[in-house]
Scaffold this active site. Structure first.
Site, short mmCIF file in Angstrom:
data_model
loop_
_atom_site.label_atom_id
_atom_site.label_comp_id
_atom_site.label_asym_id
_atom_site.label_seq_id
_atom_site.Cartn_x
_atom_site.Cartn_y
_atom_site.Cartn_z
N HIS A 159 -4.18 -8.61 3.36
CA HIS A 159 -5.64 -8.61 3.50
C HIS A 159 -6.04 -9.30 4.79
O HIS A 159 -5.33 -10.18 5.29
CB HIS A 159 -6.30 -9.35 2.32
CG HIS A 159 -6.19 -8.61 1.03
ND1 HIS A 159 -6.24 -9.24 -0.19
CD2 HIS A 159 -6.03 -7.29 0.77
CE1 HIS A 159 -6.12 -8.34 -1.14
NE2 HIS A 159 -6.00 -7.16 -0.59
N ARG B 254 -1.44 -1.82 -7.09
CA ARG B 254 -1.64 -2.95 -6.16
C ARG B 254 -2.57 -3.99 -6.78
O ARG B 254 -2.33 -5.20 -6.70
CB ARG B 254 -2.21 -2.39 -4.86
CG ARG B 254 -2.44 -3.38 -3.74
CD ARG B 254 -2.78 -2.55 -2.50
NE ARG B 254 -3.48 -3.31 -1.49
CZ ARG B 254 -2.88 -4.10 -0.60
NH1 ARG B 254 -1.58 -4.27 -0.64
NH2 ARG B 254 -3.59 -4.72 0.32
N LYS C 182 -1.80 -2.25 8.42
CA LYS C 182 -2.85 -1.54 9.12
C LYS C 182 -2.86 -1.96 10.58
O LYS C 182 -2.66 -3.12 10.91
CB LYS C 182 -4.21 -1.86 8.49
CG LYS C 182 -4.41 -1.22 7.12
CD LYS C 182 -5.80 -1.49 6.59
CE LYS C 182 -6.05 -0.77 5.27
NZ LYS C 182 -7.41 -1.02 4.75
N ARG D 224 0.84 -1.19 0.00
CA ARG D 224 0.00 0.00 0.00
C ARG D 224 0.89 1.25 0.00
O ARG D 224 2.04 1.22 0.42
CB ARG D 224 -0.91 0.03 1.24
CG ARG D 224 -1.87 -1.15 1.35
CD ARG D 224 -2.66 -1.05 2.65
NE ARG D 224 -3.67 -2.09 2.76
CZ ARG D 224 -3.46 -3.29 3.33
NH1 ARG D 224 -2.26 -3.56 3.84
NH2 ARG D 224 -4.43 -4.18 3.40
N TYR E 288 -10.16 -9.51 -6.74
CA TYR E 288 -9.24 -9.04 -7.77
C TYR E 288 -9.43 -9.76 -9.10
O TYR E 288 -9.10 -9.23 -10.14
CB TYR E 288 -7.80 -9.25 -7.29
CG TYR E 288 -7.39 -8.23 -6.26
CD1 TYR E 288 -7.18 -6.91 -6.62
CD2 TYR E 288 -7.24 -8.60 -4.94
CE1 TYR E 288 -6.82 -5.97 -5.68
CE2 TYR E 288 -6.86 -7.66 -3.99
CZ TYR E 288 -6.66 -6.35 -4.37
OH TYR E 288 -6.30 -5.43 -3.44
N HIS F 152 -3.15 2.36 -5.66
CA HIS F 152 -4.05 1.23 -5.41
C HIS F 152 -4.26 0.40 -6.66
O HIS F 152 -4.39 -0.83 -6.60
CB HIS F 152 -5.39 1.75 -4.88
CG HIS F 152 -6.17 0.71 -4.14
ND1 HIS F 152 -5.70 0.10 -2.99
CD2 HIS F 152 -7.39 0.16 -4.39
CE1 HIS F 152 -6.60 -0.78 -2.56
NE2 HIS F 152 -7.61 -0.76 -3.38
#
Length: 350
Positions: free
Chosen positions: A324, A301, A227, A203, A333, A298
């Site tokens: 994820h 990504r 995150k 990211r 995706y 993004h």
């Protein structure tokens, strides 16, 4: 903590004094498990809601501190629905953006009705109107979602062609000598940014948080801050190595002081400072627009995720590489079922 996260924490604390005590308590309750960026987004979303309530005259007072708990406890379903219509019609937010703002309010009201405590150890109130509000749903099948993503990413050898374009052909698009000088000054850094995005799928926030010590060029590994400040170790493709090494040779040009350990730097006030997510997004937009394929970090990504699927990596491998929280996110995706059906339908004509 990266400079960007420190900035978000600073903005968060700057805004909190404008709010009632129960908003500060809500943020304090989540601070251990949520990043400063997430908490700041909660505050922004709450402020949009509070601004609407004050504008509509649902509560009296000039500011957020004048909004009492009793108003939230007595909030009616039709009032919340009117707010959601405001997001859709006046602010013209797409379903995903509306869903995020509704989700923020759901988290806020959950705290007030389940985790808060008054002087008697009771929650501030128990009637939660947000329980009656479904999240706006994006009416889109997995196949449609995968197809939409596919149209907005790089395919085949486009990733290497993009790097070659930046390195050798972008200069022909520049209108002035000044633009050329800026390009020449930052070319190695910008190429390294693209190469690392395309080689790892990280990211933008993870990229700007990288310190020199977080890159193991010998074993081609990155130590990234995911995150929630979770630390993770992931591999990256060897194709990025020459670009990363070329940038490292030029990095001293940014004149960082001894304390600045950020890997990707920009010049600010005559010295090297850590790049922000916004500045990296602008770099990506600038080059990909000239490449006639305007992309964001993004979308790069998404490109990596799709290539990983095409290479036969398992959903678990892809989930771990991209950080994820579930395989369900990874499945968005691509849609192998759609690809298989297309092939079978084509074979019917052969």
């Amino acid at each position: 903590m990266s400079n960007e996260k420190e900035q978000h924490r600073s903005r968060l604390y700057d805004r909190l004094p404008r709010h009632p005590f129960y908003v500060e308590e809500f943020i304090d309750d989540l601070e251990v498990e949520r990043s400063p960026t997430t908490l700041l987004n909660y505050i922004y979303d709450i402020e949009v809601f509070f601004d609407w309530c004050l504008r509509e005259g649902l509560v009296e007072g000039p500011g957020y501190k004048d909004i009492p708990l009793s108003f939230l406890a007595d909030l009616r379903l039709n009032e919340v629905n009117s707010y959601i219509k405001y997001l859709q019609i006046e602010r013209k937010l797409m379903p995903r953006s509306r869903a995020r703002k509704v989700s923020s309010l759901k988290s806020f009201f959950y705290y007030l009705t389940h985790r808060s405590e008054d002087e008697n150890g009771e929650c501030y109130f128990y009637r939660n109107v947000m329980n009656k509000i479904p999240l706006p749903r994006v009416k889109e099948s997995a196949a449609k979602r995968a197809d939409n993503i596919s149209k907005k990413i790089l395919h085949g050898n486009d990733d290497r062609e993009l790097l070659e374009f930046i390195e050798n052909e972008y200069v022909a698009t520049l209108p002035t000598t000044g633009h050329y000088n800026q390009y020449k000054k930052h070319r190695e850094r910008d190429l390294a940014i693209f190469a690392l995005f395309l080689a790892s799928g990280i990211r933008v926030g993870e990229l700007v948080s990288l310190n020199i010590e977080n890159l193991d060029l010998h074993d081609q590994l990155l130590s990234v801050s995911r995150k929630g400040d979770q630390q993770d170790l992931i591999p990256f493709r060897p194709m990025a190595l020459p670009y990363l090494n070329a940038y490292l040779e030029k990095r001293p040009m940014y004149k960082p002081d001894d304390k600045e350990q950020a890997f990707f730097l920009t010049l600010y006030g005559g010295s090297g400072r850590r790049m922000t997510s916004r500045s990296v997004q602008n770099v990506v937009k600038k080059y990909t627009s000239a490449f006639n394929k305007q992309l964001s970090p993004h979308k790069l990504r998404h490109t990596v995720a799709t290539k990983m699927v095409e290479q036969g990596l398992s959903p678990i491998d892809i989930m771990q590489q991209l950080g994820h929280s579930s395989v369900q996110t990874t499945s968005l995706y691509t849609n192998p079922g759609l690809d298989a059906r297309k092939k079978k339908m084509s074979e019917m004509d052969s």
